[in-house]
Design an enzyme around this catalytic site. Structure first.
Site, short mmCIF file in Angstrom:
data_model
loop_
_atom_site.label_atom_id
_atom_site.label_comp_id
_atom_site.label_asym_id
_atom_site.label_seq_id
_atom_site.Cartn_x
_atom_site.Cartn_y
_atom_site.Cartn_z
N LYS A 146 0.89 -1.15 0.14
CA LYS A 146 0.15 -0.15 0.02
C LYS A 146 1.11 1.16 -0.16
CE LYS A 146 -3.90 2.09 2.56
NZ LYS A 146 -4.79 1.81 3.74
N SER A 202 -10.01 1.77 2.85
CA SER A 202 -8.91 2.50 1.94
C SER A 202 -7.88 1.69 1.34
CB SER A 202 -8.20 3.57 2.67
OG SER A 202 -7.46 2.78 3.62
N SER A 211 -10.16 -0.52 7.04
CA SER A 211 -9.30 -0.32 5.54
C SER A 211 -8.84 -1.65 5.06
CB SER A 211 -8.39 1.04 5.71
OG SER A 211 -9.32 1.99 5.59
#
Lengths: 95, 490
Positions: free
Chosen positions: B78, B153, B177
């Site tokens: 990420k 997210s 997330s």
């Protein structure tokens, strides 16, 4: 309204954000909705309840005061928008 | 079998037996990215050169017999995990060109294990959002239906794993997330206990809630990555000096017994919540039956303060965010809008230009909640309610070993659906964010597809530092329910 346009502008200044006339309307409405929802917390009896800031019991994490290798000036300044003599340059602060 | 479709565990077997090389595997993944990522949009940055160099180094290590289980395996990151020398953008204009001078601890741990990093994955800006639509840099599509969002997210991480654009990925979870995009993309996601994994080098959103965790194609891979990234780090004073269990061994311990002797809690507040999609409820109800068929006993439990969790979270998380994001001042790194009339205009112009709408909204809410005269009414009150939520879980875990629920009330939504209604987006986090407030571990495991072919995830929540129980239950469930290995029609 839960939060006024003036309050939005006041808080935006504290947060160092510019907010224009269009944004302030929208933010007042959206943040007003969110704060009204947050007001449901008032229904909870929290008398005598200690606040939690971390969910895991943490104690002070102390270590010996020993010097470790650090990034060094070159790497630290590598992303600087403006630098001079190993220092970050900022606009003039005092007149 | 195509190389890119393998799990970490499968690929490790082939590397160890010299059936394939890491270079072949890495090239297969990079070719897959070239072919499919224009449709999915998972990667912000692809580091072909770095990945191939790491693959060659891994092959040398494998040849010498010095490999670990992760050596040579492509793992996506990420884009809020700092990678030395490789752009880390947080999907924000503020950090669009930021090249970190150091690695996050989890990145160091993976590098030392010999993992290969194909690149950095899209997300909601500064991890604020549930759809990945708040990325300031690009959009990510759900591989199962390109007209839908991947969740967020960590939407880029979830989409990349689901579309075989990496073998596994790391995400971060502040209110769901990791678990919610894992559910929406049909993969396994684990949010570890707060303090289990070092946050050093994770770009901070809400420091008392953030945790890094694995997003994988199988439960065994999740256990494998947990073994690598868990543990105390002197650079993160909130990481906890506890021994890291041998998760894969514990997961399979007394395999023949299944889940006999385990008690599963079903919180009435989650199972009778309004607005849960009937197909989601049907899938998790079927999952409950599967757990019972494995020998687990299901009991009803109560988390009485659930209805206040979203409100408490949306005071605490923005408050912490407003403080954390004060560092973006245009002076030391990141965007810098100079040319105004002094320091204040440097701050304001930089921050106004650099942050997107959702980030600004949360900074303003947090600044308001912490400002003079409102602190007691908002931040202190929310922190007290947080205590009650922590207590709720402690009480519930007296009568069960772990809890199950849906991950999200609905499968992945259409793009644009939640665009102008932040409160609606926040309310969809109901099932996930209590785990962050309470600091407990949580997982999402695929448990079915809707009639439209959209994945549904089952959430498992456990006691502090009891990831082993979640992995064990999830592993048995996965083997019995048979959803592992399902693939989107890309």
């Amino acid at each position: 309204m839960k939060i006024t346009k003036e309050e939005i502008l006041y808080v935006a200044n504290l947060a160092r954000l510019n907010v224009d006339d269009v944004e302030v309307e929208k933010l007042a409405a959206q943040i007003g909705d969110i704060l009204s929802y947050v007001d449901t917390l008032e229904k909870v009896d929290t008398d005598g309840v200690e606040p939690t800031t971390h969910a895991i019991d943490l104690t002070n994490a102390l270590r010996e005061d020993v010097v470790h290798p650090h990034l060094g000036a070159e790497k630290t300044l590598a992303n600087a928008p403006d630098e001079e003599e190993n220092m970050f340059v900022v606009p003039k602060v005092v007149g | 079998m195509s190389l890119h479709t393998m799990t970490l565990t499968e690929a490790h077997g082939l590397l160890r037996d010299k059936k394939i090389s890491s270079r072949e595997l890495t090239e297969a993944v990079l070719a897959r990215i070239d072919e499919v990522d224009p449709k999915v949009g998972a990667y912000i940055t692809v580091d072909q050169t770095g990945a191939l160099a790491a693959a060659d180094a891994a092959d040398a290590r494998l040849a010498k017999g010095e490999a670990s289980t992760l050596t040579g395996l492509p793992v996506g990151l990420k884009d809020l995990l700092c990678t030395q020398g490789l752009k880390t953008t947080c999907a924000s204009k503020m950090l669009e060109h930021f090249v970190p001078p150091y690695d996050a601890t989890v990145v160091t741990q993976l590098r030392e294990a010999g993992a290969v990093f194909p690149g950095k994955l899209n997300m909601d800006e500064f991890a604020m959002g549930s759809t990945t639509e708040h990325s300031a840099l690009q959009t990510t599509q759900n591989p199962w239906d390109l007209s839908r969002v991947p969740g967020g997210s960590s939407g880029g991480s979830a989409a990349a794993v689901a579309a075989d654009l990496c073998l596994a990925a790391l995400g971060s979870d502040t209110g769901g997330s990791i678990r919610q995009p894992a559910s929406h993309c049909g993969i396994v996601g684990m949010k570890p206990t707060y303090g289990r994994v070092s946050r050093y080098g994770l770009v901070a959103f809400a420091s008392s809630l953030d945790q890094i965790g694995p997003m994988t194609k199988s439960v065994e891979d999740s256990a494998l990555l947990m073994e690598t990234i868990s543990g105390y780090d002197p650079r993160d004073s909130t990481s906890v000096p506890k021994e890291v269990p041998d998760y894969r061994r514990l997961m399979k311990d007394e395999e023949g017994k299944g889940l006999a002797g385990m008690t599963v809690g079903l919180p009435v507040e989650y199972w009778q919540a309004d607005g849960v999609d009937p197909e989601v409820m049907a899938a998790v109800t079927q999952a409950k039956a599967t757990l019972e068929s494995l020998g687990a006993r299901c009991v009803s439990v109560s988390l009485p303060h659930t209805e206040y969790a979203v409100a408490a979270y949306y005071v605490i998380a923005p408050s912490e965010a407003s403080s954390n994001l004060a560092r973006y001042d245009g002076v030391r790194y990141g965007m810098s809008q100079r040319g105004g009339d002094g320091l204040l205009s440097l701050y304001k112009n930089t921050r106004s230009e650099g942050f997107g709408d959702e980030v600004k909204r949360r900074i303003i809410i947090g600044t308001y909640a912490l400002s003079s005269g409102y602190y007691d009414a908002y931040y202190k009150k929310a922190s007290q309610v947080r205590t009650l939520i922590v207590e709720d879980f402690k009480t519930a875990f007296q009568s069960c070993d772990f809890i199950i629920s849906p991950v999200a009330p609905s499968p992945a939504g259409k793009k644009g659906e939640s665009a102008d209604d932040p409160l609606k987006m926040y309310l969809s986090d109901l099932f996930t964010l209590s785990a962050n407030l309470a600091g407990i571990p949580g997982m999402s495991v695929p448990c079915g597809l809707t009639r439209q072919g959209l994945p549904v995830g089952l959430q498992l929540l456990g006691r502090h530092f009891d990831e082993a129980t979640l992995l064990k239950a999830a592993w048995h469930f996965e083997r019995t329910a048979g959803f592992q290995g399902q693939r989107p029609p890309l």
